[in-house]
Design a protein around this motif. Structure first.
Motif, PDB file in Angstrom:
ATOM      1  N   MET A   1       0.793  -0.933   0.112  1.00 41.66           N
ATOM      2  CA  MET A   1       0.066  -0.010   0.060  1.00 41.66           C
ATOM      3  C   MET A   1       0.824   1.221   0.168  1.00 41.66           C
ATOM      4  O   MET A   1       1.935   1.267   0.533  1.00 41.66           O
ATOM      5  CB  MET A   1      -0.956  -0.084   1.224  1.00 41.66           C
ATOM      6  CG  MET A   1      -1.934  -1.067   1.027  1.00 41.66           C
ATOM      7  SD  MET A   1      -3.055  -1.363   2.416  1.00 41.66           S
ATOM      8  CE  MET A   1      -3.059   0.325   3.358  1.00 41.66           C
ATOM      9  N   SER A   2       0.472   2.210  -0.443  1.00 41.81           N
ATOM     10  CA  SER A   2       1.224   3.568  -0.684  1.00 41.81           C
ATOM     11  C   SER A   2       0.599   4.098   0.536  1.00 41.81           C
ATOM     12  O   SER A   2      -0.559   4.236   1.159  1.00 41.81           O
ATOM     13  CB  SER A   2       0.541   4.285  -1.870  1.00 41.81           C
ATOM     14  OG  SER A   2       0.575   5.614  -1.831  1.00 41.81           O
ATOM     15  N   TRP A   3       1.453   5.303   1.079  1.00 41.12           N
ATOM     16  CA  TRP A   3       1.631   5.921   2.374  1.00 41.12           C
ATOM     17  C   TRP A   3       2.208   7.140   2.116  1.00 41.12           C
ATOM     18  O   TRP A   3       3.287   7.292   1.480  1.00 41.12           O
ATOM     19  CB  TRP A   3       1.712   5.395   3.610  1.00 41.12           C
ATOM     20  CG  TRP A   3       3.142   4.973   3.636  1.00 41.12           C
ATOM     21  CD1 TRP A   3       3.792   4.116   3.164  1.00 41.12           C
ATOM     22  CD2 TRP A   3       4.000   5.711   4.509  1.00 41.12           C
ATOM     23  NE1 TRP A   3       5.250   4.206   3.348  1.00 41.12           N
ATOM     24  CE2 TRP A   3       5.331   5.024   4.166  1.00 41.12           C
ATOM     25  CE3 TRP A   3       4.371   6.871   5.350  1.00 41.12           C
ATOM     26  CZ2 TRP A   3       6.537   5.477   4.999  1.00 41.12           C
ATOM     27  CZ3 TRP A   3       5.352   7.311   5.959  1.00 41.12           C
ATOM     28  CH2 TRP A   3       6.556   6.548   5.777  1.00 41.12           C
ATOM     29  N   ASP A   4       1.656   8.451   2.809  1.00 41.66           N
ATOM     30  CA  ASP A   4       2.429   9.690   2.661  1.00 41.66           C
ATOM     31  C   ASP A   4       2.871  10.170   4.108  1.00 41.66           C
ATOM     32  O   ASP A   4       4.108  10.496   4.295  1.00 41.66           O
ATOM     33  CB  ASP A   4       1.677  10.811   2.297  1.00 41.66           C
ATOM     34  CG  ASP A   4       1.342  10.777   0.596  1.00 41.66           C
ATOM     35  OD1 ASP A   4       2.347  10.289   0.149  1.00 41.66           O
ATOM     36  OD2 ASP A   4       0.140  11.157   0.398  1.00 41.66           O
ATOM     37  N   ALA A   5       1.778   9.787   5.239  1.00 41.46           N
ATOM     38  CA  ALA A   5       2.437   9.875   6.554  1.00 41.46           C
ATOM     39  C   ALA A   5       1.665   8.763   7.568  1.00 41.46           C
ATOM     40  O   ALA A   5       0.733   8.267   7.111  1.00 41.46           O
ATOM     41  CB  ALA A   5       1.835  11.269   6.916  1.00 41.46           C
ATOM     42  N   GLN A   6       2.629   8.631   8.522  1.00 37.74           N
ATOM     43  CA  GLN A   6       1.737   7.563   9.261  1.00 37.74           C
ATOM     44  C   GLN A   6       2.424   7.951  10.883  1.00 37.74           C
ATOM     45  O   GLN A   6       3.682   8.672  11.173  1.00 37.74           O
ATOM     46  CB  GLN A   6       2.367   6.209   9.054  1.00 37.74           C
ATOM     47  CG  GLN A   6       3.956   5.896   9.122  1.00 37.74           C
ATOM     48  CD  GLN A   6       4.139   4.384   8.693  1.00 37.74           C
ATOM     49  OE1 GLN A   6       4.122   3.635   9.949  1.00 37.74           O
ATOM     50  NE2 GLN A   6       4.236   3.958   7.684  1.00 37.74           N
ATOM     51  N   ALA A   7       1.627   7.412  11.946  1.00 37.03           N
ATOM     52  CA  ALA A   7       1.957   7.707  13.308  1.00 37.03           C
ATOM     53  C   ALA A   7       2.549   6.333  13.841  1.00 37.03           C
ATOM     54  O   ALA A   7       2.264   5.341  13.567  1.00 37.03           O
ATOM     55  CB  ALA A   7       0.547   8.062  13.936  1.00 37.03           C
ATOM     56  N   ASP A  13       3.015   9.474  23.640  1.00 35.77           N
ATOM     57  CA  ASP A  13       3.396  10.187  22.172  1.00 35.77           C
ATOM     58  C   ASP A  13       3.105   9.371  20.770  1.00 35.77           C
ATOM     59  O   ASP A  13       3.132   8.291  20.881  1.00 35.77           O
ATOM     60  CB  ASP A  13       5.056  10.721  22.305  1.00 35.77           C
ATOM     61  CG  ASP A  13       5.204  11.640  23.542  1.00 35.77           C
ATOM     62  OD1 ASP A  13       3.982  12.205  23.981  1.00 35.77           O
ATOM     63  OD2 ASP A  13       6.208  11.912  23.977  1.00 35.77           O
ATOM     64  N   ALA A  14       3.105  10.188  20.064  1.00 35.91           N
ATOM     65  CA  ALA A  14       3.101   9.545  18.702  1.00 35.91           C
ATOM     66  C   ALA A  14       4.059  10.000  17.609  1.00 35.91           C
ATOM     67  O   ALA A  14       3.940  11.436  17.526  1.00 35.91           O
ATOM     68  CB  ALA A  14       1.635   9.389  18.027  1.00 35.91           C
ATOM     69  N   ALA A  15       5.033   9.593  17.099  1.00 35.47           N
ATOM     70  CA  ALA A  15       6.028  10.573  16.321  1.00 35.47           C
ATOM     71  C   ALA A  15       5.214  10.196  14.731  1.00 35.47           C
ATOM     72  O   ALA A  15       4.712   9.426  14.401  1.00 35.47           O
ATOM     73  CB  ALA A  15       7.299   9.627  15.928  1.00 35.47           C
ATOM     74  N   ILE A  16       5.287  11.414  14.228  1.00 35.73           N
ATOM     75  CA  ILE A  16       4.783  11.505  12.725  1.00 35.73           C
ATOM     76  C   ILE A  16       5.720  11.335  11.753  1.00 35.73           C
ATOM     77  O   ILE A  16       6.527  12.046  11.679  1.00 35.73           O
ATOM     78  CB  ILE A  16       3.779  12.529  12.586  1.00 35.73           C
ATOM     79  CG1 ILE A  16       2.693  12.797  13.649  1.00 35.73           C
ATOM     80  CG2 ILE A  16       3.080  12.638  11.194  1.00 35.73           C
ATOM     81  CD1 ILE A  16       1.703  11.647  13.910  1.00 35.73           C
ATOM     82  N   MET A  17       5.687  10.364  10.992  1.00 35.42           N
ATOM     83  CA  MET A  17       6.852  10.055   9.874  1.00 35.42           C
ATOM     84  C   MET A  17       6.330  10.207   8.639  1.00 35.42           C
ATOM     85  O   MET A  17       5.030   9.685   8.300  1.00 35.42           O
ATOM     86  CB  MET A  17       7.264   8.470  10.096  1.00 35.42           C
ATOM     87  CG  MET A  17       7.440   8.172  11.362  1.00 35.42           C
ATOM     88  SD  MET A  17       8.945   9.023  12.132  1.00 35.42           S
ATOM     89  CE  MET A  17      10.301   8.442  11.276  1.00 35.42           C
ATOM     90  N   LEU A  18       7.016  10.780   7.677  1.00 36.59           N
ATOM     91  CA  LEU A  18       6.622  11.082   6.584  1.00 36.59           C
ATOM     92  C   LEU A  18       7.583  10.218   5.331  1.00 36.59           C
ATOM     93  O   LEU A  18       8.614  10.124   5.618  1.00 36.59           O
ATOM     94  CB  LEU A  18       6.854  12.648   5.960  1.00 36.59           C
ATOM     95  CG  LEU A  18       6.139  13.597   6.841  1.00 36.59           C
ATOM     96  CD1 LEU A  18       6.236  15.048   6.239  1.00 36.59           C
ATOM     97  CD2 LEU A  18       4.519  13.276   6.834  1.00 36.59           C
ATOM     98  N   ARG A  19       6.921   9.727   4.461  1.00 36.41           N
ATOM     99  CA  ARG A  19       7.629   8.924   3.473  1.00 36.41           C
ATOM    100  C   ARG A  19       8.552   9.803   2.591  1.00 36.41           C
ATOM    101  O   ARG A  19       9.690   9.198   2.758  1.00 36.41           O
ATOM    102  CB  ARG A  19       6.627   8.298   2.617  1.00 36.41           C
ATOM    103  CG  ARG A  19       7.253   7.125   1.396  1.00 36.41           C
ATOM    104  CD  ARG A  19       6.292   6.419   0.809  1.00 36.41           C
ATOM    105  NE  ARG A  19       5.179   7.100  -0.062  1.00 36.41           N
ATOM    106  CZ  ARG A  19       5.516   7.791  -1.262  1.00 36.41           C
ATOM    107  NH1 ARG A  19       6.743   7.575  -1.782  1.00 36.41           N
ATOM    108  NH2 ARG A  19       4.682   8.293  -1.740  1.00 36.41           N
ATOM    109  N   GLN A  20       8.114  10.919   2.476  1.00 44.61           N
ATOM    110  CA  GLN A  20       8.949  11.866   1.928  1.00 44.61           C
ATOM    111  C   GLN A  20       9.348  13.127   2.790  1.00 44.61           C
ATOM    112  O   GLN A  20       8.604  14.054   2.166  1.00 44.61           O
ATOM    113  CB  GLN A  20       8.694  12.010   0.457  1.00 44.61           C
ATOM    114  CG  GLN A  20       8.706  11.044  -0.448  1.00 44.61           C
ATOM    115  CD  GLN A  20       8.105  11.357  -1.953  1.00 44.61           C
ATOM    116  OE1 GLN A  20       7.126  12.141  -2.069  1.00 44.61           O
ATOM    117  NE2 GLN A  20       8.542  10.561  -2.932  1.00 44.61           N
ATOM    118  N   PRO A  21       9.867  13.339   3.607  1.00 43.47           N
ATOM    119  CA  PRO A  21      10.187  14.242   4.805  1.00 43.47           C
ATOM    120  C   PRO A  21      10.496  15.722   3.741  1.00 43.47           C
ATOM    121  O   PRO A  21      10.102  16.733   4.474  1.00 43.47           O
ATOM    122  CB  PRO A  21      11.114  13.989   5.632  1.00 43.47           C
ATOM    123  CG  PRO A  21      11.581  12.527   5.514  1.00 43.47           C
ATOM    124  CD  PRO A  21      11.044  12.182   4.356  1.00 43.47           C
TER     125      PRO A  21
END
Length: 156
Positions: A1-7, A13-21
């Motif tokens: 699956m494709s994604w742009d951002a995930q927690a 806490d939750a770190a928000i990770m971007l596939r392409q920061p």
């Protein structure tokens, strides 16, 4: 699956990770979503830290944002269902060190250890270097200095 951002759930806490920061459009879009969520009391967001604030605190070096939740709220950590869940505080990791109620206790006793010394508040990252120094073990990757816990020549 494709994604742009995930927690990435990390306890309180939750770190928000971007596939392409470096993708500024995605960064702005995620920032807008987080601002809207922080303004909505149902999500229990205390504050949102940006990448620079996270790195300065020694947190997730690849996270674009860190969501800090209020007491009683935790990230759900599932792909479906609620985003946050109520959580009784039974003790766990993942809270910012700025919360006094999340501090732990460090006590040490032994030969050569100064008795009755109050170390006040120390950074938990100093514990391993302190113990390593007492055991004459090297921790070359440690980023924090040990705490002075031994007796001096005057007994303190």
């Amino acid at each position: 699956m494709s994604w742009d951002a995930q927690a990435w759930s990390a306890g309180g806490d939750a770190a928000i990770m971007l596939r392409q920061p470096q993708n500024q459009a995605t960064l702005r879009r995620v920032e807008e979503v987080l601002k809207a969520a922080a303004a909505d009391p149902q999500y229990g967001i205390e504050r949102v830290l940006n990448h620079e604030e996270i790195v300065k605190r020694g947190g997730f070096p690849n996270a674009s944002f860190l969501v800090d939740f209020k007491d009683g709220f935790d990230p759900a950590g599932a792909f479906t269902g609620p985003v946050v869940v109520p959580r009784p505080h039974t003790g766990m990791h993942g809270y910012l060190p700025s919360r006094p109620e999340m501090r732990s206790t460090f006590m040490i006793k032994g030969s050569g250890i100064a008795a009755g010394r109050n170390l006040k508040v120390i950074d938990m990252r100093q514990i391993a270097p302190t113990l390593a120094q007492l055991l004459d073990v090297r921790l070359p990757e440690a980023k924090s200095a040990p705490v002075h816990v031994t007796q001096t020549s005057n007994g303190n």
